[in-house]
Design a protein around this motif. Sequence first.
Motif, PDB file in Angstrom:
ATOM      1  N   ASP A 336       0.805  -1.235   0.000  1.00 30.08           N
ATOM      2  CA  ASP A 336       0.000   0.000   0.000  1.00 30.08           C
ATOM      3  C   ASP A 336       0.835   1.281   0.000  1.00 30.08           C
ATOM      4  O   ASP A 336       0.392   2.314   0.488  1.00 30.08           O
ATOM      5  CB  ASP A 336      -1.051  -0.023   1.119  1.00 30.08           C
ATOM      6  CG  ASP A 336      -0.454  -0.456   2.429  1.00 30.08           C
ATOM      7  OD1 ASP A 336       0.786  -0.414   2.521  1.00 30.08           O
ATOM      8  OD2 ASP A 336      -1.204  -0.829   3.346  1.00 30.08           O
ATOM      9  N   LEU A 337       1.999   1.213  -0.590  1.00 34.56           N
ATOM     10  CA  LEU A 337       2.795   2.448  -0.712  1.00 34.56           C
ATOM     11  C   LEU A 337       2.436   3.148  -2.033  1.00 34.56           C
ATOM     12  O   LEU A 337       2.263   2.493  -3.059  1.00 34.56           O
ATOM     13  CB  LEU A 337       4.289   2.141  -0.699  1.00 34.56           C
ATOM     14  CG  LEU A 337       4.863   1.466   0.551  1.00 34.56           C
ATOM     15  CD1 LEU A 337       6.388   1.424   0.471  1.00 34.56           C
ATOM     16  CD2 LEU A 337       4.424   2.198   1.811  1.00 34.56           C
ATOM     17  N   ASP A 338       2.372   4.483  -1.993  1.00 35.78           N
ATOM     18  CA  ASP A 338       2.090   5.225  -3.232  1.00 35.78           C
ATOM     19  C   ASP A 338       3.337   5.300  -4.100  1.00 35.78           C
ATOM     20  O   ASP A 338       3.273   5.322  -5.323  1.00 35.78           O
ATOM     21  CB  ASP A 338       1.649   6.656  -2.889  1.00 35.78           C
ATOM     22  CG  ASP A 338       0.304   6.642  -2.179  1.00 35.78           C
ATOM     23  OD1 ASP A 338      -0.519   5.749  -2.497  1.00 35.78           O
ATOM     24  OD2 ASP A 338       0.089   7.486  -1.276  1.00 35.78           O
ATOM     25  N   GLU A 339       4.465   5.344  -3.417  1.00 38.20           N
ATOM     26  CA  GLU A 339       5.731   5.534  -4.140  1.00 38.20           C
ATOM     27  C   GLU A 339       6.794   4.641  -3.495  1.00 38.20           C
ATOM     28  O   GLU A 339       6.834   4.517  -2.265  1.00 38.20           O
ATOM     29  CB  GLU A 339       6.139   7.007  -3.978  1.00 38.20           C
ATOM     30  CG  GLU A 339       7.427   7.363  -4.636  1.00 38.20           C
ATOM     31  CD  GLU A 339       8.003   8.688  -4.104  1.00 38.20           C
ATOM     32  OE1 GLU A 339       7.780   9.053  -2.934  1.00 38.20           O
ATOM     33  OE2 GLU A 339       8.717   9.324  -4.886  1.00 38.20           O
ATOM     34  N   ILE A 340       7.597   4.003  -4.319  1.00 37.36           N
ATOM     35  CA  ILE A 340       8.675   3.157  -3.783  1.00 37.36           C
ATOM     36  C   ILE A 340       9.991   3.676  -4.349  1.00 37.36           C
ATOM     37  O   ILE A 340      10.107   3.914  -5.556  1.00 37.36           O
ATOM     38  CB  ILE A 340       8.454   1.684  -4.198  1.00 37.36           C
ATOM     39  CG1 ILE A 340       7.098   1.201  -3.676  1.00 37.36           C
ATOM     40  CG2 ILE A 340       9.577   0.797  -3.675  1.00 37.36           C
ATOM     41  CD1 ILE A 340       6.651  -0.109  -4.265  1.00 37.36           C
ATOM     42  N   GLY A 375       3.773   2.951  -6.709  1.00 36.71           N
ATOM     43  CA  GLY A 375       3.298   1.740  -6.023  1.00 36.71           C
ATOM     44  C   GLY A 375       2.110   1.142  -6.753  1.00 36.71           C
ATOM     45  O   GLY A 375       1.670   1.655  -7.781  1.00 36.71           O
ATOM     46  N   TRP A 376       1.548   0.039  -6.209  1.00 40.46           N
ATOM     47  CA  TRP A 376       0.425  -0.622  -6.888  1.00 40.46           C
ATOM     48  C   TRP A 376      -0.846  -0.592  -6.057  1.00 40.46           C
ATOM     49  O   TRP A 376      -1.908  -0.860  -6.563  1.00 40.46           O
ATOM     50  CB  TRP A 376       0.787  -2.046  -7.289  1.00 40.46           C
ATOM     51  CG  TRP A 376       1.490  -2.851  -6.231  1.00 40.46           C
ATOM     52  CD1 TRP A 376       0.914  -3.682  -5.331  1.00 40.46           C
ATOM     53  CD2 TRP A 376       2.902  -2.894  -5.974  1.00 40.46           C
ATOM     54  NE1 TRP A 376       1.883  -4.246  -4.523  1.00 40.46           N
ATOM     55  CE2 TRP A 376       3.119  -3.784  -4.897  1.00 40.46           C
ATOM     56  CE3 TRP A 376       4.010  -2.270  -6.555  1.00 40.46           C
ATOM     57  CZ2 TRP A 376       4.386  -4.057  -4.379  1.00 40.46           C
ATOM     58  CZ3 TRP A 376       5.264  -2.544  -6.039  1.00 40.46           C
ATOM     59  CH2 TRP A 376       5.442  -3.429  -4.968  1.00 40.46           C
ATOM     60  N   ASN A 377      -0.715  -0.217  -4.803  1.00 40.22           N
ATOM     61  CA  ASN A 377      -1.902  -0.026  -3.959  1.00 40.22           C
ATOM     62  C   ASN A 377      -2.944  -1.123  -4.072  1.00 40.22           C
ATOM     63  O   ASN A 377      -4.132  -0.857  -4.256  1.00 40.22           O
ATOM     64  CB  ASN A 377      -2.548   1.326  -4.280  1.00 40.22           C
ATOM     65  CG  ASN A 377      -1.870   2.428  -3.492  1.00 40.22           C
ATOM     66  OD1 ASN A 377      -1.854   2.388  -2.256  1.00 40.22           O
ATOM     67  ND2 ASN A 377      -1.276   3.373  -4.196  1.00 40.22           N
ATOM     68  N   ALA A 378      -2.499  -2.353  -3.988  1.00 38.06           N
ATOM     69  CA  ALA A 378      -3.430  -3.494  -4.060  1.00 38.06           C
ATOM     70  C   ALA A 378      -2.779  -4.686  -3.371  1.00 38.06           C
ATOM     71  O   ALA A 378      -1.560  -4.830  -3.426  1.00 38.06           O
ATOM     72  CB  ALA A 378      -3.729  -3.835  -5.519  1.00 38.06           C
ATOM     73  N   PRO A 379      -3.595  -5.535  -2.724  1.00 37.06           N
ATOM     74  CA  PRO A 379      -2.991  -6.699  -2.066  1.00 37.06           C
ATOM     75  C   PRO A 379      -2.588  -7.766  -3.082  1.00 37.06           C
ATOM     76  O   PRO A 379      -3.351  -8.076  -3.995  1.00 37.06           O
ATOM     77  CB  PRO A 379      -4.132  -7.214  -1.172  1.00 37.06           C
ATOM     78  CG  PRO A 379      -5.387  -6.676  -1.766  1.00 37.06           C
ATOM     79  CD  PRO A 379      -5.049  -5.460  -2.562  1.00 37.06           C
ATOM     80  N   ILE A 380      -1.382  -8.312  -2.927  1.00 36.70           N
ATOM     81  CA  ILE A 380      -0.922  -9.319  -3.897  1.00 36.70           C
ATOM     82  C   ILE A 380      -0.800 -10.716  -3.277  1.00 36.70           C
ATOM     83  O   ILE A 380      -0.451 -11.673  -3.965  1.00 36.70           O
ATOM     84  CB  ILE A 380       0.438  -8.916  -4.537  1.00 36.70           C
ATOM     85  CG1 ILE A 380       1.542  -8.798  -3.458  1.00 36.70           C
ATOM     86  CG2 ILE A 380       0.322  -7.630  -5.331  1.00 36.70           C
ATOM     87  CD1 ILE A 380       2.944  -8.770  -4.047  1.00 36.70           C
ATOM     88  N   GLY A 381      -1.102 -10.815  -1.970  1.00 39.11           N
ATOM     89  CA  GLY A 381      -0.852 -12.061  -1.227  1.00 39.11           C
ATOM     90  C   GLY A 381      -1.529 -13.302  -1.784  1.00 39.11           C
ATOM     91  O   GLY A 381      -1.043 -14.411  -1.596  1.00 39.11           O
ATOM     92  N   GLU A 382      -2.649 -13.139  -2.458  1.00 36.43           N
ATOM     93  CA  GLU A 382      -3.383 -14.317  -2.942  1.00 36.43           C
ATOM     94  C   GLU A 382      -3.175 -14.562  -4.431  1.00 36.43           C
ATOM     95  O   GLU A 382      -3.831 -15.413  -5.033  1.00 36.43           O
ATOM     96  CB  GLU A 382      -4.874 -14.187  -2.627  1.00 36.43           C
ATOM     97  CG  GLU A 382      -5.193 -14.165  -1.122  1.00 36.43           C
ATOM     98  CD  GLU A 382      -4.600 -15.368  -0.368  1.00 36.43           C
ATOM     99  OE1 GLU A 382      -4.670 -16.502  -0.884  1.00 36.43           O
ATOM    100  OE2 GLU A 382      -4.027 -15.156   0.727  1.00 36.43           O
ATOM    101  N   ILE A 383      -2.275 -13.796  -5.031  1.00 38.61           N
ATOM    102  CA  ILE A 383      -2.064 -13.960  -6.482  1.00 38.61           C
ATOM    103  C   ILE A 383      -1.128 -15.144  -6.746  1.00 38.61           C
ATOM    104  O   ILE A 383      -0.128 -15.326  -6.064  1.00 38.61           O
ATOM    105  CB  ILE A 383      -1.493 -12.646  -7.081  1.00 38.61           C
ATOM    106  CG1 ILE A 383      -2.582 -11.567  -7.002  1.00 38.61           C
ATOM    107  CG2 ILE A 383      -1.005 -12.844  -8.517  1.00 38.61           C
ATOM    108  CD1 ILE A 383      -2.161 -10.207  -7.464  1.00 38.61           C
ATOM    109  N   ALA A 384      -1.499 -15.963  -7.716  1.00 36.40           N
ATOM    110  CA  ALA A 384      -0.697 -17.167  -7.993  1.00 36.40           C
ATOM    111  C   ALA A 384       0.072 -17.060  -9.309  1.00 36.40           C
ATOM    112  O   ALA A 384       1.078 -17.754  -9.502  1.00 36.40           O
ATOM    113  CB  ALA A 384      -1.607 -18.387  -8.026  1.00 36.40           C
ATOM    114  N   ASN A 385      -0.410 -16.217 -10.225  1.00 39.23           N
ATOM    115  CA  ASN A 385       0.237 -16.126 -11.541  1.00 39.23           C
ATOM    116  C   ASN A 385       0.883 -14.760 -11.746  1.00 39.23           C
ATOM    117  O   ASN A 385       0.272 -13.727 -11.429  1.00 39.23           O
ATOM    118  CB  ASN A 385      -0.797 -16.344 -12.662  1.00 39.23           C
ATOM    119  CG  ASN A 385      -1.402 -17.718 -12.557  1.00 39.23           C
ATOM    120  OD1 ASN A 385      -0.692 -18.718 -12.424  1.00 39.23           O
ATOM    121  ND2 ASN A 385      -2.730 -17.761 -12.546  1.00 39.23           N
TER     122      ASN A 385
END
Length: 424
Positions: A336-340, A375-385
């Motif tokens: 949830d970072l706007d900028e990295i 940043g991408w501001n989205a949860p990625i924990g459940e992504i498999a591909n």
Amino acid sequence: MTVTVIAGAQWGDEGKGKVTDYFTLKSDAVIRVQGGNNAGHTVVIDDEKYELHLVPSGILHEEKPAMIGDGVVINPAVITGEIKNLKSRGISCANLKISPRAHVVMPYHVALDEMREVRPGKFHIGTTKRGIGPVYADKAARFGIRVGDLLDRGEFELKLRHALTEKNVLLREVYGNPGCDPMRIMGEYLEYARELAPYVIDPLPIVRDILQKGGNLLAEGAQGTLLDIDHGTYPYVTSSHPIAAGACLGTGISPRAIDRVVGIVKAYLTRVGEGPFPTELTDEMGEDIREKGGEFGTTTGRPRRVGWLDLVLLNYVNQINGFDDIVLTKLDVLDDLDEIKVCVAYNFKGDRIKFPPGDLGRIGECEPVYQSLPGWNAPIGEIANYNDLPENARKYIEFISKTANVPISHIACGKKRRQMIPVE
Ligand code: GDP
Ligand code: IMO
Ligand code: MG
């Protein structure tokens, strides 16, 4: 036949435990290479969390040999405790094998490490106080006690008494410590020896057999390249060789047998203990990442120092290790970072440099040059591909891979074993 080496690419805690567990799925055996219980490797399977300090992170694949190589230093109190704990949780340690040539951490090593750590100012290293420096020093001085010695009462007593003639003078005269009683240590350590005896099995013939049959062997490093005693930020380093070459030194595997070196890179950077850290974040952003990433030491519970990913250091670390590929871990912590920010160069003495100064200790004098990525501001924990990752997450990954000039083979997006995304 493949030998794959797992090497930490930073200052430790990159997620080697999780990656070792994951890679053991495709290996016939795993061997831990160096370090001692200064290491803390975490493996999470479903809702079960295992914190391993000496037992290889492949132990949860119970049917496969989990070996401890010559380069590891073993505190018998810690390893017997770990074995008991694993067994109480239903994990058989029947395939654990400990090299008789691994050195033993003695109570005077721990005492000396603790006493040296109270030294002031720049002499304070911030060690884990587990006796690691003193035990490796004794090994190099040919003054050490090895696991094989523990199993031979006469040999053990002889070596212990010999060591104490020196150690007790040091402890008493220099540090005002009461010193160690040989009979007490004998009583305690011979009990550990009895418990450990079934596991003391030379890994070398097993390694030879696996390789002759064309099997796959995984070598698990501890710590990270920047903590290497020769190639790290000396003197703020550990006392062994966490680099890929350390896998040969710590196991007896020929360098020619290694065909894959995997670098474990956390999506940001952490460090525990003292020493230079150019991209360190001492502000709220640092605290935020520390909280989200759970960046508190597995071994000592100390808050880890946190900073942005440093590609200048990664260039150097890649030179030392020759990574075939990288596993990028903890990307989800940046969700949830706007900028990295990523450090792409240093300003050093009026020059802009892409490799650190030859004396790595001088990186403290370098000013990082950052590139900002969205940043991408989205949860990625459940992504498999891989292709389902948000575009900005893929851009971040691809930027790192391109700048460091190393393929990224997997993305870890959570603590659990299944939270690993192969990169297509
Ligand atoms: P090691 O010393 O390199 O094995 O790493 P540690 O186990 O000391 O520290 C890594 C921490 O991050 C552990 O608590 C792991 O459970 C956790 N971890 C590993 N990979 C990931 C990941 O991809 N995402 C998140 N959120 N946590 C991770
Ligand atoms: P894993 O395997 C992070 C650090 C200590 C200290 C320095 C020297 O979990 O990645 P030592 O006790 O080795 O003499 O301490 O090295 N250190 C680690 N930092 N992860 C580790 O292991 C570490 N092992 C040692 O904090 O700065
Ligand atoms: Mg750790």
